[in-house]
Design a protein around this motif. Structure first.
Motif, PDB file in Angstrom:
ATOM      1  N   ALA B  58      -3.914  20.092   4.577  1.00 43.58           N
ATOM      2  CA  ALA B  58      -3.880  20.521   5.883  1.00 43.58           C
ATOM      3  C   ALA B  58      -5.408  19.509   6.977  1.00 43.58           C
ATOM      4  N   ARG B  59      -5.828  20.188   5.366  1.00 43.73           N
ATOM      5  CA  ARG B  59      -7.670  19.192   6.503  1.00 43.73           C
ATOM      6  C   ARG B  59      -7.386  17.686   6.479  1.00 43.73           C
ATOM      7  N   VAL B  60      -7.571  16.965   5.095  1.00 43.62           N
ATOM      8  CA  VAL B  60      -6.864  15.959   5.229  1.00 43.62           C
ATOM      9  C   VAL B  60      -6.120  14.903   6.514  1.00 43.62           C
ATOM     10  N   MET B  61      -4.436  15.722   6.809  1.00 42.61           N
ATOM     11  CA  MET B  61      -3.952  15.238   7.911  1.00 42.61           C
ATOM     12  C   MET B  61      -4.873  15.519   9.255  1.00 42.61           C
ATOM     13  N   LYS B  62      -5.419  16.139   9.628  1.00 36.54           N
ATOM     14  CA  LYS B  62      -6.335  16.801  10.158  1.00 36.54           C
ATOM     15  C   LYS B  62      -7.413  15.595  10.909  1.00 36.54           C
ATOM     16  N   ALA B  63      -7.762  15.038   9.569  1.00 36.78           N
ATOM     17  CA  ALA B  63      -8.895  13.971   9.340  1.00 36.78           C
ATOM     18  C   ALA B  63      -7.989  12.767   9.842  1.00 36.78           C
ATOM     19  N   ALA B  64      -7.418  12.750   9.112  1.00 36.38           N
ATOM     20  CA  ALA B  64      -6.738  11.127   9.921  1.00 36.38           C
ATOM     21  C   ALA B  64      -6.574  11.692  10.564  1.00 36.38           C
ATOM     22  N   ALA B  65      -5.652  12.313  11.585  1.00 36.69           N
ATOM     23  CA  ALA B  65      -5.199  11.925  12.806  1.00 36.69           C
ATOM     24  C   ALA B  65      -6.563  11.955  13.955  1.00 36.69           C
ATOM     25  N   SER B  66      -7.351  12.647  13.382  1.00 34.70           N
ATOM     26  CA  SER B  66      -8.667  12.157  13.903  1.00 34.70           C
ATOM     27  C   SER B  66      -9.183  11.062  14.261  1.00 34.70           C
ATOM     28  N   LEU B  67      -8.886   9.971  13.180  1.00 32.69           N
ATOM     29  CA  LEU B  67      -9.547   8.948  13.126  1.00 32.69           C
ATOM     30  C   LEU B  67      -8.560   8.369  13.397  1.00 32.69           C
ATOM     31  N   ASP B  68      -7.476   8.655  13.835  1.00 32.29           N
ATOM     32  CA  ASP B  68      -6.562   7.964  14.017  1.00 32.29           C
ATOM     33  C   ASP B  68      -6.416   6.577  12.554  1.00 32.29           C
ATOM     34  N   TYR B  69      -6.151   6.660  11.695  1.00 26.86           N
ATOM     35  CA  TYR B  69      -5.947   7.066  10.465  1.00 26.86           C
ATOM     36  C   TYR B  69      -4.782   6.686   9.798  1.00 26.86           C
ATOM     37  N   ILE B  70      -4.309   5.325   9.484  1.00 26.97           N
ATOM     38  CA  ILE B  70      -3.180   4.942   9.089  1.00 26.97           C
ATOM     39  C   ILE B  70      -3.186   3.650   7.624  1.00 26.97           C
ATOM     40  N   PRO B  71      -3.027   4.235   6.752  1.00 28.87           N
ATOM     41  CA  PRO B  71      -2.883   3.491   5.611  1.00 28.87           C
ATOM     42  C   PRO B  71      -2.812   1.873   5.568  1.00 28.87           C
ATOM     43  N   ASN B  72      -3.891   0.828   4.770  1.00 33.78           N
ATOM     44  CA  ASN B  72      -3.450  -0.397   4.787  1.00 33.78           C
ATOM     45  C   ASN B  72      -2.144  -0.877   3.739  1.00 33.78           C
ATOM     46  N   ALA B  73      -1.403  -1.441   4.293  1.00 34.21           N
ATOM     47  CA  ALA B  73      -0.256  -2.069   3.444  1.00 34.21           C
ATOM     48  C   ALA B  73      -0.268  -3.059   2.583  1.00 34.21           C
ATOM     49  N   ALA B  74      -1.278  -3.978   2.960  1.00 35.53           N
ATOM     50  CA  ALA B  74      -2.183  -4.859   1.833  1.00 35.53           C
ATOM     51  C   ALA B  74      -3.202  -4.991   1.380  1.00 35.53           C
ATOM     52  N   ALA B  75      -3.346  -3.551   1.064  1.00 26.85           N
ATOM     53  CA  ALA B  75      -4.210  -2.753   0.520  1.00 26.85           C
ATOM     54  C   ALA B  75      -3.307  -2.001  -0.508  1.00 26.85           C
ATOM     55  N   ARG B  76      -2.295  -1.394  -0.612  1.00 30.91           N
ATOM     56  CA  ARG B  76      -1.447  -0.610  -1.192  1.00 30.91           C
ATOM     57  C   ARG B  76      -0.796  -1.558  -1.981  1.00 30.91           C
ATOM     58  N   SER B  77       0.125  -2.684  -1.646  1.00 38.39           N
ATOM     59  CA  SER B  77       0.974  -3.620  -1.722  1.00 38.39           C
ATOM     60  C   SER B  77       0.685  -4.189  -3.407  1.00 38.39           C
ATOM     61  N   LEU B  78      -1.006  -4.262  -3.025  1.00 33.60           N
ATOM     62  CA  LEU B  78      -1.924  -4.792  -4.489  1.00 33.60           C
ATOM     63  C   LEU B  78      -1.566  -4.463  -5.348  1.00 33.60           C
ATOM     64  N   ILE B  79      -2.046  -3.118  -5.170  1.00 35.65           N
ATOM     65  CA  ILE B  79      -2.005  -1.905  -6.508  1.00 35.65           C
ATOM     66  C   ILE B  79      -0.017  -2.230  -7.255  1.00 35.65           C
ATOM     67  N   THR B  80       0.661  -1.771  -6.485  1.00 32.90           N
ATOM     68  CA  THR B  80       1.755  -0.911  -6.592  1.00 32.90           C
ATOM     69  C   THR B  80       2.889  -1.832  -6.678  1.00 32.90           C
ATOM     70  N   ARG B  81       2.278  -3.470  -6.527  1.00 28.71           N
ATOM     71  CA  ARG B  81       3.378  -4.502  -6.595  1.00 28.71           C
ATOM     72  C   ARG B  81       4.481  -4.105  -5.574  1.00 28.71           C
ATOM     73  N   ARG B  82       4.805  -3.670  -4.636  1.00 28.22           N
ATOM     74  CA  ARG B  82       5.336  -3.649  -3.304  1.00 28.22           C
ATOM     75  C   ARG B  82       4.719  -3.554  -2.114  1.00 28.22           C
ATOM     76  N   SER B  83       5.668  -5.171  -1.885  1.00 21.57           N
ATOM     77  CA  SER B  83       5.604  -4.971  -0.305  1.00 21.57           C
ATOM     78  C   SER B  83       5.812  -4.067   0.467  1.00 21.57           C
ATOM     79  N   ASN B  84       7.298  -3.650  -0.228  1.00 17.60           N
ATOM     80  CA  ASN B  84       8.006  -3.076   1.250  1.00 17.60           C
ATOM     81  C   ASN B  84       8.105  -4.304   2.130  1.00 17.60           C
ATOM     82  N   MET B  85       8.609  -5.743   2.039  1.00 18.27           N
ATOM     83  CA  MET B  85       9.212  -6.108   2.655  1.00 18.27           C
ATOM     84  C   MET B  85       9.973  -6.958   2.362  1.00 18.27           C
ATOM     85  N   VAL B  86      11.420  -7.361   2.870  1.00 19.06           N
ATOM     86  CA  VAL B  86      12.261  -8.129   2.514  1.00 19.06           C
ATOM     87  C   VAL B  86      12.897  -9.414   3.309  1.00 19.06           C
ATOM     88  N   ALA B  87      12.291 -10.697   2.732  1.00 19.96           N
ATOM     89  CA  ALA B  87      12.708 -12.012   3.057  1.00 19.96           C
ATOM     90  C   ALA B  87      14.438 -12.250   3.702  1.00 19.96           C
TER      91      ALA B  87
END
Lengths: 363, 363
Positions: B58-87
């Motif tokens: 709850a605390r995290v989500m509240k903070a995230a919302a107030s900062l308009d935080y959205i995870p960065n897919a590029a950074a995520r895909s770098l480590i997960t090796r998943r871009s969630n994109m299909v050509a």
DNA sequence: TTGTATGCGTTATCAA
DNA sequence: TTGATAACGCATACAA
């Protein structure tokens, strides 16, 4: 071709096809090692205007080729803050118009070295989902061919994502816009029809929330009023084929007779209207009734229709949208600008038209 | 909640229109700081099945919302090796078919939480460019609605990028494929036409390099031969409207008379053929001539045409392609598989057809 | 359940 | 021109 290990069963008989078990990716370090240079040297070789000697460049490229090395765009975009992706938001309701718009946009965006991340919106509710993903994917900018609310447009600005609206307006917002002058197009159409003696007009509109439809309506009304003609009868359709036929029936029912001209907010509706008039109501078009549309989709040009319509210069509009977006991305264009194109009148053969008079151009 | 530094203009009141000068992006560290937790805690909150307590979530989500935080897919895909994109590779020549295919694919891919990176190929030469980008962008997989050479298909496997071919074959390769049984479709069509008494057939084909066209041709020939009918006259078109008309003229010229039936490799050609027959040659269709197409594009259903054609279950095929691709991506499907769908016969009214006989189904 | 520390693969900075 | 090193923003192994 590269004979790897065992050429995996090229005959359909043995689809051994075992997916390589996530072979470690080839990175710039691997290339550096093989080429006997530092990793940063490799990086520089893949950056267009970098400072590398001929010799190292050659060594690096050779090593890269032999390892099948390709730079990782995700890693690159992490540091450059450029994904080289452009989001394109488009609603399916554009239907027949859709391929033309989309392939034009794709080509024009590719010209700038960027690619299209597609958000095809089946329903209005998809917009929120789509936007959530737009933020995640770190696109460099977005082009919307779908209607966005003011709140959504504001969010683009707040998040610093350049946005260009294609054929849409931002009601209360300043936004970069590329569009076709629907008001003028509708005025021209009415002028030419009126000059040929049409008096009782009817309009089959698109969904009222579509601003394109609104502008077409406004232009038609304006010009009819100026010419002192009776107010048109207006019915609403969904931009689809069926709406053309049901719209025409409704018009005739309400009017108690066949109108002189029906202006449809899309070609597909105009074609539906035309087919209904000819095949179901046995009306002579354009003898008893003139029918006109908008967009000049491919079928409007077919022999069975040869529709009177207005063509939007879509290729040019797509190019303008891409240019405008890239200018924003590169920081060359900060103040909101709108580019307005003119529609091209296609005479066709579904409306009685008077020869072109000079005053119609001024209209 | 403590407003730490200065929350970047979160109120819509002052859009001041000046593009924020590349405001530092909000990261999970910012959220962590504001929520008073560690960065990894924030990360976990954005991962579906992670282990986080209600309170911190709850605390995290509240903070995230107030900062308009959205995870960065590029950074995520770098480590997960998943871009969630299909050509999605698609050639423009599909034309009227294009919107249906593309929006179906987009929807079905979205069902799996992935997005479409679009490669719209205007020319054959674009394939190489497109593929170079496909490798860079680290897509999770690809669906091709364009013809790929064997070398290209091999490269997908070598690079470990899952690939599904939609309505295309891999000549010498094992590949995952979703397609519609064009041979059977053509056989059915010939059977039904032959049963109604047609003897002299003509075919207007697509470009000979298109395997769909080839299969349609093969099926028609097979069945004609089985039935002991004369060999059909074959001309080649480009899948477009104009090819239908020129094809028909050419057929009549070569044959010296009007054939009994013309089978066109696409609806758009069939419509061109139909319009030419009726409007230019004043032929009675289907009285003097039967015309049939393939694909059941929207206009084939319009009153002016009501074309005899075969519909591919595109929504289902797109779903199958997406499922098959995702199965590969998740490692659930390793051996190459092909899914074959059957076309649905649309009787229409441009061909004389005998009532359906049991033996036609077996044909 | 939570925090610390590390690595994903690249570009950018700076000194050599 | 080149190489060492520090980000970029996140996920994860591991210890607490």
């Amino acid at each position: 071709m590269a004979k790897t290990t065992t050429p995996p069963g090229a005959d359909t008989a043995s689809p051994s096809a075992t997916a390589l078990p996530a072979a470690r990716r080839v990175t710039s370090y691997d290339v550096a090692l093989l080429a006997g240079v530092s990793q940063s040297a490799v990086s520089r070789c893949f950056k267009p205007g970098a400072s590398v000697s001929k010799a190292t460049y050659a060594r690096v490229m050779k090593a890269a080729a032999s390892l099948d090395y390709i730079p990782n765009a995700a890693a690159r975009s992490l540091i450059t803050r450029r994904s080289n992706m452009v989001a394109v938001l488009i609603s399916n309701t554009s239907n027949l118009h859709y391929p033309e718009v989309l392939s034009a946009l794709s080509q024009q965006i590719a010209r700038h070295g960027k690619r299209v991340l597609l958000f095809s919106l089946a329903q209005e509710a998809d917009v929120a989902h789509a936007l959530a993903d737009v933020w995640q994917y770190q696109v460099d900018g977005a082009i919307s061919v779908a209607s966005l609310s003011d709140e959504h447009i504001v969010e683009f600005r707040r998040r610093g994502v350049p946005l260009v609206l294609l054929n849409r307006r931002a009601p209360g917002q300043v936004a970069h816009t590329v569009s076709c002058d629907q008001v003028q197009a509708a005025r021209t159409l009415v002028s030419r029809l009126a000059a040929a003696g049409h008096r009782q007009f009817a309009l089959i509109e698109g969904p009222t929330d579509s601003c394109t439809a609104q502008e077409r309506r406004r232009g038609a009304w304006q010009r009819l009023t100026e010419l002192g003609l009776p107010a048109p009868l207006v019915v609403t359709g969904q931009y689809d084929y069926a709406s053309g036929g049901t719209g025409l029936r409704e018009i005739i029912r309400q009017l108690g007779r066949v109108p002189d001209a029906v202006i449809c907010a899309s070609d597909v509706m105009a074609i539906g209207c035309l087919d209904c008039a000819r095949h179901e109501l046995a009306l002579d078009v354009p003898g008893q009734l003139s029918v006109a549309g908008f967009d000049a989709v491919e079928p409007s040009n077919w022999l069975s229709y040869n529709l009177t319509t207005l063509r939007q210069p879509m290729q040019q509009m797509a190019a303008a949208a891409a240019d405008l977006l890239v200018a924003q991305i590169d920081g060359r264009e900060t103040e909101a600008r709108g580019r307005l194109f003119s529609a091209q009148f296609i005479e066709g053969a579904t409306a009685r038209l008077a020869p072109l008079q000079p005053d119609m151009l001024a209209a």
